[in-house]
Design a protein around this motif. Structure first.
Motif, PDB file in Angstrom:
ATOM      1  N   ASP A 186       5.806   5.238 -19.801  1.00 45.57           N
ATOM      2  CA  ASP A 186       7.774   5.172 -19.962  1.00 45.57           C
ATOM      3  C   ASP A 186       8.322   4.337 -18.867  1.00 45.57           C
ATOM      4  N   GLY A 187       7.830   3.706 -18.451  1.00 45.39           N
ATOM      5  CA  GLY A 187       8.453   2.357 -17.953  1.00 45.39           C
ATOM      6  C   GLY A 187       8.334   2.242 -15.927  1.00 45.39           C
ATOM      7  N   ALA A 188       7.771   4.268 -16.052  1.00 46.99           N
ATOM      8  CA  ALA A 188       8.717   4.557 -14.664  1.00 46.99           C
ATOM      9  C   ALA A 188       7.211   3.922 -13.611  1.00 46.99           C
ATOM     10  N   ILE A 189       7.983   3.807 -12.485  1.00 40.19           N
ATOM     11  CA  ILE A 189       6.822   3.799 -11.167  1.00 40.19           C
ATOM     12  C   ILE A 189       6.703   4.725 -10.738  1.00 40.19           C
ATOM     13  N   ILE A 190       5.427   4.458 -10.436  1.00 39.73           N
ATOM     14  CA  ILE A 190       4.193   6.354  -9.733  1.00 39.73           C
ATOM     15  C   ILE A 190       4.082   5.808  -8.315  1.00 39.73           C
ATOM     16  N   LEU A 191       4.560   6.552  -7.847  1.00 38.85           N
ATOM     17  CA  LEU A 191       3.717   7.121  -6.520  1.00 38.85           C
ATOM     18  C   LEU A 191       3.070   8.409  -6.024  1.00 38.85           C
ATOM     19  N   HIS A 192       1.921   7.912  -5.963  1.00 36.35           N
ATOM     20  CA  HIS A 192       1.479   9.395  -5.284  1.00 36.35           C
ATOM     21  C   HIS A 192       1.310   9.801  -3.967  1.00 36.35           C
ATOM     22  N   VAL A 193       1.266  11.643  -3.967  1.00 37.93           N
ATOM     23  CA  VAL A 193       1.717  11.782  -1.737  1.00 37.93           C
ATOM     24  C   VAL A 193       0.385  12.024  -1.928  1.00 37.93           C
ATOM     25  N   LEU A 194      -0.188  11.991  -0.960  1.00 37.59           N
ATOM     26  CA  LEU A 194      -1.650  12.656  -0.652  1.00 37.59           C
ATOM     27  C   LEU A 194      -1.109  13.371   1.050  1.00 37.59           C
ATOM     28  N   ALA A 195      -2.059  14.819   1.391  1.00 35.04           N
ATOM     29  CA  ALA A 195      -1.245  15.481   2.271  1.00 35.04           C
ATOM     30  C   ALA A 195      -2.897  15.354   3.089  1.00 35.04           C
ATOM     31  N   VAL A 222       0.929  -1.164   0.222  1.00 34.62           N
ATOM     32  CA  VAL A 222       0.400  -0.374   0.168  1.00 34.62           C
ATOM     33  C   VAL A 222       0.960   1.292  -0.709  1.00 34.62           C
ATOM     34  N   GLY A 223       2.102   1.582   1.503  1.00 33.81           N
ATOM     35  CA  GLY A 223       2.618   2.697   0.762  1.00 33.81           C
ATOM     36  C   GLY A 223       2.925   2.913   2.647  1.00 33.81           C
ATOM     37  N   VAL A 224       3.229   3.920   2.653  1.00 28.40           N
ATOM     38  CA  VAL A 224       4.015   4.475   4.485  1.00 28.40           C
ATOM     39  C   VAL A 224       2.833   5.173   4.030  1.00 28.40           C
ATOM     40  N   ALA A 225       2.900   6.249   5.883  1.00 26.27           N
ATOM     41  CA  ALA A 225       2.140   7.419   6.553  1.00 26.27           C
ATOM     42  C   ALA A 225       2.904   7.820   7.663  1.00 26.27           C
ATOM     43  N   ALA A 226       2.713   8.900   7.566  1.00 25.53           N
ATOM     44  CA  ALA A 226       3.577   9.609   8.784  1.00 25.53           C
ATOM     45  C   ALA A 226       2.746  11.090   9.348  1.00 25.53           C
ATOM     46  N   ASP A 227       3.110  11.261  10.568  1.00 26.92           N
ATOM     47  CA  ASP A 227       2.423  13.103  10.591  1.00 26.92           C
ATOM     48  C   ASP A 227       3.848  13.415  10.527  1.00 26.92           C
ATOM     49  N   VAL A 228       3.129  14.717   9.295  1.00 27.37           N
ATOM     50  CA  VAL A 228       4.728  15.637   9.339  1.00 27.37           C
ATOM     51  C   VAL A 228       3.798  16.877   9.196  1.00 27.37           C
ATOM     52  N   ASP A 229       4.697  18.287  10.207  1.00 21.17           N
ATOM     53  CA  ASP A 229       4.085  19.185  11.018  1.00 21.17           C
ATOM     54  C   ASP A 229       2.795  19.475  11.112  1.00 21.17           C
ATOM     55  N   GLY A 230       2.285  18.268  11.999  1.00 19.46           N
ATOM     56  CA  GLY A 230       1.059  18.384  11.877  1.00 19.46           C
ATOM     57  C   GLY A 230       0.006  17.789  10.656  1.00 19.46           C
ATOM     58  N   THR A 231       0.110  17.237   9.622  1.00 16.43           N
ATOM     59  CA  THR A 231       0.328  17.640   8.208  1.00 16.43           C
ATOM     60  C   THR A 231       0.370  15.507   8.240  1.00 16.43           C
ATOM     61  N   ARG A 232      -0.915  14.969   8.424  1.00 15.96           N
ATOM     62  CA  ARG A 232      -1.137  13.478   7.251  1.00 15.96           C
ATOM     63  C   ARG A 232      -0.311  12.868   6.299  1.00 15.96           C
ATOM     64  N   VAL A 233       0.771  12.594   6.280  1.00 17.69           N
ATOM     65  CA  VAL A 233       1.800  12.553   4.882  1.00 17.69           C
ATOM     66  C   VAL A 233       1.523  11.524   4.489  1.00 17.69           C
ATOM     67  N   GLN A 234       0.796  10.565   3.105  1.00 12.00           N
ATOM     68  CA  GLN A 234       0.839   9.604   2.846  1.00 12.00           C
ATOM     69  C   GLN A 234       1.723   9.318   0.427  1.00 12.00           C
ATOM     70  N   VAL A 235       2.538   8.110   1.286  1.00 13.52           N
ATOM     71  CA  VAL A 235       3.217   8.401  -0.188  1.00 13.52           C
ATOM     72  C   VAL A 235       2.781   6.664  -0.266  1.00 13.52           C
ATOM     73  N   GLY A 236       2.432   6.502  -1.957  1.00 12.09           N
ATOM     74  CA  GLY A 236       2.198   4.809  -1.999  1.00 12.09           C
ATOM     75  C   GLY A 236       1.382   4.484  -3.399  1.00 12.09           C
ATOM     76  N   GLY A 237       1.215   3.873  -3.381  1.00 12.08           N
ATOM     77  CA  GLY A 237       1.159   3.378  -5.170  1.00 12.08           C
ATOM     78  C   GLY A 237      -0.816   3.730  -5.169  1.00 12.08           C
ATOM     79  N   PRO A 238      -1.804   2.392  -7.002  1.00 10.38           N
ATOM     80  CA  PRO A 238      -2.961   2.355  -6.669  1.00 10.38           C
ATOM     81  C   PRO A 238      -3.612   1.937  -5.530  1.00 10.38           C
TER      82      PRO A 238
END
Length: 297
Positions: A267-276, A231-247
């Motif tokens: 292009d064959g790249a791996i795609i990760l989205h960043v959520l706040a 799935v991905g990772v999640a962490a609290d950064v400066d009071g914001t819940r930041v998540q990074v992961g794939g589909p």
């Protein structure tokens, strides 16, 4: 080596395959010694140890190549055999001639001189020594030579087909593009992603952190780090819940891919989205970086 009996993890198999992209392995899958589970633990039933592992087999390939005999070496050995008898015959003639002319002491010196100069020991040693050094240096550079004959015939090659990973590329992921939304900047999205990924050992996480460092960005501290396999990772950064992961992360958070994702995927790249706080603020494209010397080669 072994078989997974419990658990699932993204495996970093780059040491064996050279491929930077992790491979998902789960119950019943075979895993090789030297590979690393990057995001969770596994229970593995060992099926091979020591000399029976795939890694040991790669080492045997190099040893077999050094012990094999090439065509040039066989020709050199044959020539050396004939030259030995020629040198011996020349030495006998030299000894006989100088003895007959009444100079037995000089006969000994000249006979030894002929044997030392004409003996073909260097011919028999030169080719195996050169090939042995060549195969060892090639192995250090990541090229495994299975047969000396193949190395010898390389001089006739006029076309070479390269495997991309680890040959033309570095064999490790690198952030190649950043897309942002909602007025965010690329540096801001990358810094937040690096903060969330800082405590992860996943190769993609290390690539994101390395990209932030390469840009000399200030990466804020993160707390309450959580990692979810596949799935991905999640962490609290400066009071914001930041998540990074794939589909899987987007599906979980009911988010949508950015429009640029289709082009990156082509292009064959791996795609990760960043959520706040559950909203998509950007996307990262990661790919195997081309070696700077590849174009020159």
């Amino acid at each position: 080596d072994g078989t997974i009996v419990s658990g699932s993890a993204s495996m970093d198999e780059s040491m064996i395959t050279g491929e930077s992209r992790t491979v998902r392995r789960s119950d019943g899958d075979h895993v090789v010694a030297g590979t690393v589970a990057t995001d969770s633990g596994l229970r593995v039933k060992v099926t091979a140890v020591g000399e029976d592992t795939a890694l040991a087999g790669i080492g045997r390939l190099v040893a077999d190549a050094q012990n094999s005999t090439s065509r040039a070496q066989r020709i050199a050995d044959t020539a050396a055999g004939w030259l030995f008898w020629f040198a011996l015959g020349a030495a006998i003639i030299t000894a006989a001639v100088w003895t007959l002319v009444g100079m037995p002491d000089d006969a000994v010196i000249r006979t030894i001189t002929v044997l030392v100069i004409a003996c073909p020991h260097a011919l028999g040693l030169a080719i195996p020594l050169v090939v042995s050094i060549a195969t060892e240096r090639a192995a250090r550079g990541g090229v495994l030579v299975k047969d000396r004959l193949a190395l010898e015939t390389m001089r006739t090659v006029d076309t070479v087909l390269f495997d991309k990973t680890g040959t033309l590329t570095k064999g490790e992921p690198t952030v190649t593009a950043i897309e942002v939304t909602n007025g965010r900047t690329a540096d801001n999205v990358l810094a937040l992603a690096a903060a969330a990924e800082a405590d992860s050992e996943h190769p993609l996480a290390r690539a994101i952190v390395a990209a932030a460092r390469a840009r000399n960005l200030t990466v804020p501290a993160a707390a309450d780090f959580q990692s979810s396999p596949a799935v991905g990772v999640a962490a609290d950064v400066d009071g914001t819940r930041v998540q990074v992961g794939g589909p899987a992360l987007l599906e979980q958070e009911h988010g949508s891919e950015l429009a640029v994702a289709d082009r990156w995927r082509g292009d064959g790249a791996i795609i990760l989205h960043v959520l706040a706080d559950g909203a998509v603020i950007g996307a990262l494209a990661l790919a195997d970086e081309i070696r700077p010397e590849s174009r020159t080669a």
